[in-house]
Design a protein around this motif. Sequence first.
Motif, PDB file in Angstrom:
ATOM      1  N   GLY A 166       0.749  -1.412  -0.131  1.00  0.00           N
ATOM      2  CA  GLY A 166      -0.056  -0.172   0.023  1.00  0.00           C
ATOM      3  C   GLY A 166       1.065   1.239   0.108  1.00  0.00           C
ATOM      4  N   HIS A 167       2.028   1.259   0.706  1.00  0.00           N
ATOM      5  CA  HIS A 167       2.835   2.382   0.935  1.00  0.00           C
ATOM      6  C   HIS A 167       3.514   2.588  -0.236  1.00  0.00           C
ATOM      7  CE1 HIS A 167       2.370   3.657   4.738  1.00  0.00           C
ATOM      8  NE2 HIS A 167       2.428   2.654   5.399  1.00  0.00           N
ATOM      9  N   ALA A 168       4.153   1.414  -0.708  1.00  0.00           N
ATOM     10  CA  ALA A 168       4.580   1.570  -2.278  1.00  0.00           C
ATOM     11  C   ALA A 168       3.996   2.000  -3.180  1.00  0.00           C
ATOM     12  CB  ALA A 168       5.367   0.198  -2.480  1.00  0.00           C
ATOM     13  N   VAL A 169       2.697   1.254  -3.507  1.00  0.00           N
ATOM     14  CA  VAL A 169       1.857   1.430  -4.504  1.00  0.00           C
ATOM     15  C   VAL A 169       1.598   2.966  -4.714  1.00  0.00           C
ATOM     16  CG1 VAL A 169      -0.248   1.057  -5.702  1.00  0.00           C
ATOM     17  CG2 VAL A 169       1.198  -0.760  -5.097  1.00  0.00           C
ATOM     18  N   GLY A 170       1.074   3.585  -3.393  1.00  0.00           N
ATOM     19  CA  GLY A 170       0.570   4.667  -3.050  1.00  0.00           C
ATOM     20  C   GLY A 170       1.641   5.680  -3.542  1.00  0.00           C
ATOM     21  N   ALA A 171       3.143   5.685  -3.137  1.00  0.00           N
ATOM     22  CA  ALA A 171       4.129   6.424  -3.322  1.00  0.00           C
ATOM     23  C   ALA A 171       4.259   6.476  -5.070  1.00  0.00           C
ATOM     24  CB  ALA A 171       5.306   6.018  -2.756  1.00  0.00           C
ATOM     25  N   VAL A 172       4.153   5.279  -5.503  1.00  0.00           N
ATOM     26  CA  VAL A 172       4.454   5.140  -6.899  1.00  0.00           C
ATOM     27  C   VAL A 172       3.374   5.915  -7.903  1.00  0.00           C
ATOM     28  CG1 VAL A 172       4.474   3.465  -9.062  1.00  0.00           C
ATOM     29  CG2 VAL A 172       6.016   3.024  -6.950  1.00  0.00           C
ATOM     30  N   VAL A 173       2.062   5.721  -7.577  1.00  0.00           N
ATOM     31  CA  VAL A 173       1.122   6.277  -8.267  1.00  0.00           C
ATOM     32  C   VAL A 173       1.193   7.781  -7.990  1.00  0.00           C
ATOM     33  CG1 VAL A 173      -1.368   6.244  -8.298  1.00  0.00           C
ATOM     34  CG2 VAL A 173      -0.569   4.267  -8.001  1.00  0.00           C
ATOM     35  N   GLY A 174       1.533   8.208  -6.576  1.00  0.00           N
ATOM     36  CA  GLY A 174       1.559   9.636  -6.512  1.00  0.00           C
ATOM     37  C   GLY A 174       2.601  10.229  -7.187  1.00  0.00           C
ATOM     38  N   SER A 175       3.566   9.491  -7.279  1.00  0.00           N
ATOM     39  CA  SER A 175       4.813  10.206  -7.755  1.00  0.00           C
ATOM     40  C   SER A 175       4.579  10.377  -9.434  1.00  0.00           C
ATOM     41  CB  SER A 175       6.055   9.517  -7.710  1.00  0.00           C
ATOM     42  OG  SER A 175       6.037   8.119  -8.418  1.00  0.00           O
ATOM     43  N   ILE A 176       3.927   9.429 -10.095  1.00  0.00           N
ATOM     44  CA  ILE A 176       3.445   9.385 -11.330  1.00  0.00           C
ATOM     45  C   ILE A 176       2.555  10.861 -11.740  1.00  0.00           C
ATOM     46  CG2 ILE A 176       2.107   8.142 -13.254  1.00  0.00           C
ATOM     47  CD1 ILE A 176       2.921   5.584 -12.223  1.00  0.00           C
ATOM     48  N   PHE A 177       1.743  11.179 -10.825  1.00  0.00           N
ATOM     49  CA  PHE A 177       0.846  12.290 -11.085  1.00  0.00           C
ATOM     50  C   PHE A 177       1.421  13.330 -10.246  1.00  0.00           C
ATOM     51  CE2 PHE A 177      -1.929   8.410 -11.994  1.00  0.00           C
ATOM     52  CZ  PHE A 177      -2.273   8.815 -13.257  1.00  0.00           C
ATOM     53  N   ALA A 178       2.597  13.466  -9.670  1.00  0.00           N
ATOM     54  CA  ALA A 178       2.942  14.571  -8.981  1.00  0.00           C
ATOM     55  C   ALA A 178       2.831  15.918  -9.597  1.00  0.00           C
ATOM     56  CB  ALA A 178       4.529  14.607  -8.733  1.00  0.00           C
ATOM     57  N   GLU A 179       2.861  16.090 -10.914  1.00  0.00           N
ATOM     58  CA  GLU A 179       2.589  17.533 -11.640  1.00  0.00           C
ATOM     59  C   GLU A 179       1.062  17.436 -12.072  1.00  0.00           C
ATOM     60  OE1 GLU A 179       5.758  17.505 -14.347  1.00  0.00           O
ATOM     61  OE2 GLU A 179       7.394  18.068 -12.962  1.00  0.00           O
ATOM     62  N   ARG A 180       0.357  16.291 -11.723  1.00  0.00           N
ATOM     63  CA  ARG A 180      -1.161  16.361 -12.236  1.00  0.00           C
ATOM     64  C   ARG A 180      -1.875  15.872 -11.129  1.00  0.00           C
ATOM     65  NH1 ARG A 180      -1.112  12.680 -17.042  1.00  0.00           N
ATOM     66  NH2 ARG A 180       0.467  11.539 -15.865  1.00  0.00           N
ATOM     67  N   THR A 181      -2.011  16.560  -9.930  1.00  0.00           N
ATOM     68  CA  THR A 181      -2.553  15.942  -8.712  1.00  0.00           C
ATOM     69  C   THR A 181      -3.876  16.003  -8.793  1.00  0.00           C
ATOM     70  OG1 THR A 181      -2.550  18.207  -7.946  1.00  0.00           O
ATOM     71  CG2 THR A 181      -0.588  17.189  -7.323  1.00  0.00           C
ATOM     72  N   THR A 182      -4.639  16.645  -9.693  1.00  0.00           N
ATOM     73  CA  THR A 182      -6.027  16.617  -9.745  1.00  0.00           C
ATOM     74  C   THR A 182      -6.462  15.036 -10.161  1.00  0.00           C
ATOM     75  OG1 THR A 182      -6.419  18.812 -10.164  1.00  0.00           O
ATOM     76  CG2 THR A 182      -8.039  17.311 -10.909  1.00  0.00           C
ATOM     77  N   LEU A 183      -5.762  14.522 -11.137  1.00  0.00           N
ATOM     78  CA  LEU A 183      -5.913  13.492 -11.903  1.00  0.00           C
ATOM     79  C   LEU A 183      -5.557  12.263 -10.724  1.00  0.00           C
ATOM     80  CD1 LEU A 183      -7.067  11.547 -13.912  1.00  0.00           C
ATOM     81  CD2 LEU A 183      -4.876  11.983 -15.247  1.00  0.00           C
ATOM     82  N   GLY A 184      -4.399  12.535 -10.149  1.00  0.00           N
ATOM     83  CA  GLY A 184      -3.694  11.642  -9.182  1.00  0.00           C
ATOM     84  C   GLY A 184      -4.713  11.478  -8.035  1.00  0.00           C
ATOM     85  N   PHE A 185      -5.536  12.234  -7.487  1.00  0.00           N
ATOM     86  CA  PHE A 185      -6.628  12.028  -6.525  1.00  0.00           C
ATOM     87  C   PHE A 185      -7.506  11.129  -6.954  1.00  0.00           C
ATOM     88  CE2 PHE A 185      -4.574  15.689  -4.305  1.00  0.00           C
ATOM     89  CZ  PHE A 185      -4.556  15.273  -3.023  1.00  0.00           C
ATOM     90  N   GLN A 186      -7.919  11.516  -8.134  1.00  0.00           N
ATOM     91  CA  GLN A 186      -9.296  10.776  -8.580  1.00  0.00           C
ATOM     92  C   GLN A 186      -8.861   9.146  -8.910  1.00  0.00           C
ATOM     93  OE1 GLN A 186     -10.876  12.979 -11.910  1.00  0.00           O
ATOM     94  NE2 GLN A 186     -10.854  14.907 -10.573  1.00  0.00           N
TER      95      GLN A 186
END
Length: 418
Positions: A166-186
């Motif tokens: 969970g921590h790893a997947v969350g960090a990876v998904v979050g880092s992918i969308f670090a510059e597109r946070t709107t889409l990342g949260f969704q």
Amino acid sequence: MAVEPTANVLESATRSRTGMIRVGIAMMLGTVAFIMPFSAGSSILLPARIALTNPDEKVQLLALITGISAVVALLANVIFGTLSDHTRTRFGARSPWILGGAVATALLLIPVSLAEGFGWLTFWWCLATAAINATAASVAAILPDRVPHHRRATIAALIGIGLLLGHAVGAVVGSIFAERTTLGFQVVGGLFVVLAVATVIIAPDFSNLDSSRVRIRIAEVTASFRFPRHAPDFYWVLWGRLVLVLGYFMVNGFQLYIFTDYVGMTEADAAAAVRLNSMIFLGTALIGAAIAGPFSDRLRRRKLPVILASVLAVIAAAAPMLSSDHQGMIWFAIIGGVAFGSYYAVDAALTSEVLPSDESRGRDLGILNIANTGGQALAPAASAALVAVGFGFFPVFIGAMAFCALGALCIAPIKSVR
């Protein structure tokens, strides 16, 4: 004198509609489900959003939003744990809250993603945090509900793997969308729902409609905040987990800022470095969890593996202090992965064996989960305070080492579990 419950008494209070393999897989997926949005949000998406809108106050504002959401998480975990204890449905007590929490989180992450201004971001994130904890409290209660005493460390190893994933997947998904946070949260919200559905399908529970019903009153919900009495081992586990998680996440939760402000990377390179560290952490953590859980069951000991894991966490926090380049943070991920893989694999079993009562498992686990959510939420505030001392991140690493060492010391006095 503490008396250890007999295996027969402990096992008589458990029941499961499916085999232990399916229960273990479901608990692993359920744990990934509720950890992932918290990890993605608190470690990447929220810091990135705050750094964009309030770059000069990012450290203080991140500490503020996580501190406020921590209070919400503490209340929500205990309340939803108590409510699930009293729930009677054809799908059992926990499944409605697992699914309901996930759906509510996904819906609430939409306004989080669109929030303008720090105030609205804080408001919607706190509501989402409450919903996440509805799922978290109910998933945690499955272990004492459905897993026999002698199998708990092995199943806890799968829970530990879920925490790490969970921590790893969350960090990876979050880092992918670090510059597109709107889409990342969704995206994170959608993944949460998918994993929650998989959890209840893989290991459905018995109907509990024929269980005795107790009407929920406001006074009883209020009583859920009364901590157990005459349960010293329960509190040693609570404090041990709280300070260990606090110490480790003083570094882990600030990785994005450590890479940019301490190591000297650009934000894009820092996001990639966090992603790499998350994968390293996951790989070494899986090794630690795979070894520690079965090993603890064979030895029939819980305390020693947890203490050793806490000592490893101290060493992990020292690595970036000794080396201020990317290499130091890589060693933090390697050693920290082994430490927390081993810790999470055994700590859940230790936790299940110090619960004061079978009648209030959800509530008591909710109280113990205060250590998880509280430690992670208080870590940014502690780090921000130490950064404010004026020596950069160096005091943060010292503080992290001290808290992790204190976590090891808290386990030694436990008497009812070996």
